[in-house]
Every structure is written in structure tokens, then in C-alpha cells.
Design a protein around this motif. Sequence first.
Motif, PDB file in Angstrom:
ATOM      1  N   GLY A  79     -24.583 -38.368  -6.737  1.00 19.75           N
ATOM      2  CA  GLY A  79     -24.531 -37.380  -5.678  1.00 19.75           C
ATOM      3  C   GLY A  79     -23.146 -36.822  -5.462  1.00 19.75           C
ATOM      4  O   GLY A  79     -22.163 -37.255  -6.074  1.00 19.75           O
ATOM      5  N   ILE A  80     -23.083 -35.842  -4.577  1.00 22.13           N
ATOM      6  CA  ILE A  80     -21.830 -35.189  -4.200  1.00 22.13           C
ATOM      7  C   ILE A  80     -21.702 -35.287  -2.687  1.00 22.13           C
ATOM      8  O   ILE A  80     -22.694 -35.242  -1.966  1.00 22.13           O
ATOM      9  CB  ILE A  80     -21.848 -33.716  -4.682  1.00 22.13           C
ATOM     10  CG1 ILE A  80     -20.503 -33.033  -4.427  1.00 22.13           C
ATOM     11  CG2 ILE A  80     -22.963 -32.920  -4.049  1.00 22.13           C
ATOM     12  CD1 ILE A  80     -20.401 -31.656  -5.085  1.00 22.13           C
ATOM     13  N   TRP A  81     -20.485 -35.485  -2.222  1.00 25.44           N
ATOM     14  CA  TRP A  81     -20.293 -35.594  -0.775  1.00 25.44           C
ATOM     15  C   TRP A  81     -18.909 -35.096  -0.380  1.00 25.44           C
ATOM     16  O   TRP A  81     -17.982 -35.060  -1.195  1.00 25.44           O
ATOM     17  CB  TRP A  81     -20.510 -37.028  -0.298  1.00 25.44           C
ATOM     18  CG  TRP A  81     -19.560 -38.050  -0.848  1.00 25.44           C
ATOM     19  CD1 TRP A  81     -18.382 -38.475  -0.286  1.00 25.44           C
ATOM     20  CD2 TRP A  81     -19.700 -38.788  -2.074  1.00 25.44           C
ATOM     21  NE1 TRP A  81     -17.794 -39.426  -1.076  1.00 25.44           N
ATOM     22  CE2 TRP A  81     -18.572 -39.645  -2.171  1.00 25.44           C
ATOM     23  CE3 TRP A  81     -20.663 -38.822  -3.087  1.00 25.44           C
ATOM     24  CZ2 TRP A  81     -18.394 -40.515  -3.255  1.00 25.44           C
ATOM     25  CZ3 TRP A  81     -20.478 -39.681  -4.161  1.00 25.44           C
ATOM     26  CH2 TRP A  81     -19.356 -40.510  -4.225  1.00 25.44           C
ATOM     27  N   PHE A  82     -18.798 -34.703   0.898  1.00 22.62           N
ATOM     28  CA  PHE A  82     -17.517 -34.198   1.397  1.00 22.62           C
ATOM     29  C   PHE A  82     -17.498 -34.272   2.912  1.00 22.62           C
ATOM     30  O   PHE A  82     -18.541 -34.170   3.565  1.00 22.62           O
ATOM     31  CB  PHE A  82     -17.276 -32.753   0.933  1.00 22.62           C
ATOM     32  CG  PHE A  82     -18.424 -31.831   1.151  1.00 22.62           C
ATOM     33  CD1 PHE A  82     -18.586 -31.161   2.355  1.00 22.62           C
ATOM     34  CD2 PHE A  82     -19.371 -31.633   0.149  1.00 22.62           C
ATOM     35  CE1 PHE A  82     -19.646 -30.307   2.560  1.00 22.62           C
ATOM     36  CE2 PHE A  82     -20.449 -30.788   0.353  1.00 22.62           C
ATOM     37  CZ  PHE A  82     -20.588 -30.127   1.561  1.00 22.62           C
ATOM     38  N   PRO A  83     -16.318 -34.443   3.498  1.00 23.44           N
ATOM     39  CA  PRO A  83     -16.193 -34.419   4.957  1.00 23.44           C
ATOM     40  C   PRO A  83     -16.194 -32.979   5.454  1.00 23.44           C
ATOM     41  O   PRO A  83     -15.964 -32.037   4.690  1.00 23.44           O
ATOM     42  CB  PRO A  83     -14.830 -35.076   5.203  1.00 23.44           C
ATOM     43  CG  PRO A  83     -14.031 -34.710   3.978  1.00 23.44           C
ATOM     44  CD  PRO A  83     -15.016 -34.702   2.839  1.00 23.44           C
TER      45      PRO A  83
END
Length: 223
Positions: free
Chosen positions: A124-128
Motif C-alpha cells: 500500500g501507499i500512505w501519507f500524512p
Amino acid sequence: YSIRLENGKLLGESSGGKVFRELHPGAIYLHRANQYIVVSLHPKTKEAICRPIDAEFYTTALTEEDTEILGVEKEKAFHGTPVRYGDLMITEKVIGYVKKDIVTREAMSEHRFELPSHRFKTKGIWFPVSEDTIEEARRLGFDIPGGLHAFEHAAIAALPLFALCDRMDLGGVSYTFSPLLESPGIFIYDGYEGGVWLTKRGYDVIKDWCEATLSLMEDCPCE
């Protein structure tokens, strides 16, 4: 899982996390353009029992997700935001479903229940999401949880423009505060055990993906 009629005839098969989302009791299952309603789901024997129906509604599962970061494979900055790609552990639980009118897509009724959790490792991909962004959204009068959730869904809808997939092949979760990120954040992941590189494509074309997501939201006529 085997998908069968009440007389035992085999309609098809399903596997992974899609089973509880698409074959929960009360779900409308489509097979060769025909509608079937799921009468019962049997995890022990791995069977879903259906009967034909001519319904003027479809169903959407209500789920709760929990996310654990297992490892980071890639990381880069996009407009000052750290974007990461790697291994995630997803715990997904179906807690009910909504009946929606086929023509208007408006919700007709909501039904609650609990099925066993489905836990799987994926990519997956994630970011704040920065506090400046949150404050600007507040200043404009937008709902923060709803806005984060809307971006998550719009991004999922836009990724098939770049990856050969359907939006149902993807999952996501948004947090007004994620302990893992120590901030609001968004996670989007492959909806298959082990991952199938769909979000890797999103990571590689993050600029085009975000621009397509923005266009999708700006072109939408609804509030």
C-alpha cells in the motif's frame, strides 16, 4: 468459497477479503447479468448460498479497517508531504450493508451485523495530512473526517486510470489522527493478499494520480 444456489448448483467462486464484502447475508450478487441475493454464508464449509431475485436495489458493505505498517520499501516527498510505499497488515471487518436504489443510488435502508474479521498482508501507499491543510479546510467550513474520506474514495476511483484494475480491487482508510503517523493520514492498499502492485503504480505516478483525483473532485457537480 463456493457460491451455490439453494439446490446445490455451483454459480461461481470467490476468495480473500472480497468474500465478506460481497457475499454477506443480504448482499446482491451478480452472475452473468443475473441478480442473486445471498441467503446465508458458511465460513466453516466455505460456502455462500444464494437464490435468484429481481431487485431494484444493490448493496454496499459497511466495513471497519485497521492498518499496521510492516515495512517501508520506497519513500519520496510530494509537495513537501512524505509519501511512503510498502508492506501493510490490514484487518477488515464487515459490520453491515446499505441497500441503494439502482437508478438514483440513494440509500434505502441500512442493516447491521458482525462477521469474523479478515486479516491479510498487502502492499500500500500512505501519507500524512499536514496541520496547515486541516486548518485551511476548517477555515473554509469543510468537515474534516468527511473530507479525508472523500479524498480517499476519489483517489481510489482515479487510480484505475493508471493501473489496470477496478476500484473494487483497492481498499483504503482515512484517519483524523493516526497513531502510526502521529497526524491525520490516508492509506490506500491493494485489496489482495500479498499485494498485486496496483498501489506501486500509484506511487510511481503520484503527480498524475493526484491531479486526476483533483479533477475528479472539481468536476463533480454535487456539494
